[in-house]
Design a protein around this motif. Structure first.
Motif, PDB file in Angstrom:
ATOM      1  N   SER A   8       5.608 -11.065   2.348  1.00 59.52           N
ATOM      2  CA  SER A   8       5.296  -9.688   2.759  1.00 59.52           C
ATOM      3  C   SER A   8       3.968  -9.201   2.214  1.00 59.52           C
ATOM      4  O   SER A   8       3.219  -8.512   2.904  1.00 59.52           O
ATOM      5  CB  SER A   8       6.397  -8.729   2.287  1.00 59.52           C
ATOM      6  N   LEU A   9       3.663  -9.553   0.987  1.00 59.16           N
ATOM      7  CA  LEU A   9       2.418  -9.104   0.380  1.00 59.16           C
ATOM      8  C   LEU A   9       1.206  -9.712   1.077  1.00 59.16           C
ATOM      9  O   LEU A   9       0.234  -9.016   1.373  1.00 59.16           O
ATOM     10  CB  LEU A   9       2.413  -9.452  -1.112  1.00 59.16           C
ATOM     11  N   LEU A  53      -2.714  -2.353  14.933  1.00 56.57           N
ATOM     12  CA  LEU A  53      -2.873  -2.883  13.581  1.00 56.57           C
ATOM     13  C   LEU A  53      -2.528  -1.836  12.523  1.00 56.57           C
ATOM     14  O   LEU A  53      -1.938  -2.169  11.483  1.00 56.57           O
ATOM     15  CB  LEU A  53      -4.306  -3.387  13.380  1.00 56.57           C
ATOM     16  N   TRP A  54      -2.862  -0.580  12.785  1.00 52.52           N
ATOM     17  CA  TRP A  54      -2.528   0.481  11.838  1.00 52.52           C
ATOM     18  C   TRP A  54      -1.013   0.627  11.707  1.00 52.52           C
ATOM     19  O   TRP A  54      -0.485   0.748  10.601  1.00 52.52           O
ATOM     20  CB  TRP A  54      -3.156   1.810  12.276  1.00 52.52           C
ATOM     21  N   MET A  55      -0.311   0.617  12.835  1.00 53.07           N
ATOM     22  CA  MET A  55       1.152   0.718  12.782  1.00 53.07           C
ATOM     23  C   MET A  55       1.758  -0.472  12.050  1.00 53.07           C
ATOM     24  O   MET A  55       2.706  -0.315  11.270  1.00 53.07           O
ATOM     25  CB  MET A  55       1.734   0.842  14.190  1.00 53.07           C
ATOM     26  N   ALA A  56       1.215  -1.661  12.280  1.00 55.84           N
ATOM     27  CA  ALA A  56       1.702  -2.850  11.572  1.00 55.84           C
ATOM     28  C   ALA A  56       1.435  -2.725  10.073  1.00 55.84           C
ATOM     29  O   ALA A  56       2.289  -3.082   9.251  1.00 55.84           O
ATOM     30  CB  ALA A  56       1.032  -4.096  12.128  1.00 55.84           C
ATOM     31  N   VAL A  62       5.702  -0.255   4.071  1.00 52.73           N
ATOM     32  CA  VAL A  62       7.088   0.170   3.824  1.00 52.73           C
ATOM     33  C   VAL A  62       7.956  -1.048   3.530  1.00 52.73           C
ATOM     34  O   VAL A  62       8.788  -1.026   2.615  1.00 52.73           O
ATOM     35  CB  VAL A  62       7.628   0.979   5.025  1.00 52.73           C
ATOM     36  N   LEU A  63       7.758  -2.127   4.274  1.00 52.48           N
ATOM     37  CA  LEU A  63       8.506  -3.358   4.023  1.00 52.48           C
ATOM     38  C   LEU A  63       8.202  -3.908   2.634  1.00 52.48           C
ATOM     39  O   LEU A  63       9.103  -4.387   1.935  1.00 52.48           O
ATOM     40  CB  LEU A  63       8.180  -4.403   5.092  1.00 52.48           C
ATOM     41  N   GLY A  64       6.943  -3.814   2.204  1.00 49.66           N
ATOM     42  CA  GLY A  64       6.584  -4.246   0.860  1.00 49.66           C
ATOM     43  C   GLY A  64       7.276  -3.415  -0.194  1.00 49.66           C
ATOM     44  O   GLY A  64       7.707  -3.933  -1.234  1.00 49.66           O
ATOM     45  N   GLN A  65       7.404  -2.116   0.050  1.00 49.77           N
ATOM     46  CA  GLN A  65       8.110  -1.251  -0.896  1.00 49.77           C
ATOM     47  C   GLN A  65       9.562  -1.678  -1.025  1.00 49.77           C
ATOM     48  O   GLN A  65      10.113  -1.717  -2.116  1.00 49.77           O
ATOM     49  CB  GLN A  65       8.023   0.204  -0.470  1.00 49.77           C
ATOM     50  N   VAL A  66      10.173  -2.026   0.097  1.00 52.15           N
ATOM     51  CA  VAL A  66      11.576  -2.451   0.079  1.00 52.15           C
ATOM     52  C   VAL A  66      11.710  -3.821  -0.588  1.00 52.15           C
ATOM     53  O   VAL A  66      12.562  -4.021  -1.458  1.00 52.15           O
ATOM     54  CB  VAL A  66      12.142  -2.481   1.517  1.00 52.15           C
ATOM     55  N   ASP A  67      10.837  -4.770  -0.207  1.00 47.53           N
ATOM     56  CA  ASP A  67      10.934  -6.136  -0.736  1.00 47.53           C
ATOM     57  C   ASP A  67      10.625  -6.221  -2.218  1.00 47.53           C
ATOM     58  O   ASP A  67      11.288  -6.937  -2.959  1.00 47.53           O
ATOM     59  CB  ASP A  67       9.997  -7.079   0.016  1.00 47.53           C
ATOM     60  N   TYR A  68       9.588  -5.511  -2.652  1.00 43.48           N
ATOM     61  CA  TYR A  68       9.107  -5.644  -4.029  1.00 43.48           C
ATOM     62  C   TYR A  68       9.517  -4.474  -4.934  1.00 43.48           C
ATOM     63  O   TYR A  68       9.131  -4.444  -6.093  1.00 43.48           O
ATOM     64  CB  TYR A  68       7.591  -5.809  -4.041  1.00 43.48           C
ATOM     65  N   LYS A  69      10.232  -3.508  -4.371  1.00 43.12           N
ATOM     66  CA  LYS A  69      10.696  -2.337  -5.121  1.00 43.12           C
ATOM     67  C   LYS A  69       9.528  -1.604  -5.807  1.00 43.12           C
ATOM     68  O   LYS A  69       9.573  -1.274  -6.985  1.00 43.12           O
ATOM     69  CB  LYS A  69      11.767  -2.740  -6.121  1.00 43.12           C
ATOM     70  N   TRP A  70       8.471  -1.369  -5.012  1.00 48.26           N
ATOM     71  CA  TRP A  70       7.326  -0.625  -5.500  1.00 48.26           C
ATOM     72  C   TRP A  70       7.718   0.822  -5.704  1.00 48.26           C
ATOM     73  O   TRP A  70       8.628   1.339  -5.072  1.00 48.26           O
ATOM     74  CB  TRP A  70       6.187  -0.643  -4.488  1.00 48.26           C
ATOM     75  N   HIS A  71       6.968   1.486  -6.549  1.00 42.19           N
ATOM     76  CA  HIS A  71       7.103   2.925  -6.696  1.00 42.19           C
ATOM     77  C   HIS A  71       6.604   3.570  -5.411  1.00 42.19           C
ATOM     78  O   HIS A  71       5.693   3.036  -4.745  1.00 42.19           O
ATOM     79  CB  HIS A  71       6.281   3.392  -7.905  1.00 42.19           C
ATOM     80  N   TRP A  72       7.142   4.706  -5.055  1.00 50.36           N
ATOM     81  CA  TRP A  72       6.754   5.353  -3.798  1.00 50.36           C
ATOM     82  C   TRP A  72       5.279   5.719  -3.797  1.00 50.36           C
ATOM     83  O   TRP A  72       4.655   5.803  -2.732  1.00 50.36           O
ATOM     84  CB  TRP A  72       7.629   6.580  -3.522  1.00 50.36           C
TER      85      TRP A  72
END
Length: 104
Positions: A8-9, A53-56, A62-72
């Motif tokens: 994802s990253l 590309l912007w939408m992707a 958002v997917l990275g936040q879910v996968d890696y548990k980033w801070h909001w």
């Protein structure tokens, strides 16, 4: 950085690079073609590619936040970076490299 899709990253980084380039093309090439030389098709084509590309990029953030548990806040900064012409490049250098080193 340009075509790495193994996690994802890396997907976020690759799409971010292409999104930034498409934004620069839109501002520096397509807009002058439309408003100076009267060729609106350039904005239509480049604008559509940039929009996708912007939408992707936002979706992958958002997917990275879910996968890696980033801070909001990380995701919020990625969103802000997507609105600036060189933003995804700055986000890559300042945010995503820091996130990657924290994961290792």
């Amino acid at each position: 950085m340009w075509l790495h899709f193994n996690n994802s990253l890396n997907r976020l980084r690759s799409v971010g690079s292409w999104e930034a380039v498409s934004y620069l093309l839109l501002l520096c090439v397509a807009m002058p073609l439309k408003y100076i030389w009267g060729w609106p098709e350039a904005v239509r084509a480049v604008g559509m590619a940039h929009g996708l590309l912007w939408m992707a990029y936002i979706g992958l953030a958002v997917l990275g936040q879910v996968d890696y548990k980033w801070h909001w806040k990380t995701t919020a900064w990625l969103f802000v970076a997507s609105l600036l012409p060189f933003g995804p490049f700055v986000a890559e250098a300042k945010l995503l490299r820091k996130v990657q080193t924290e994961e290792l």
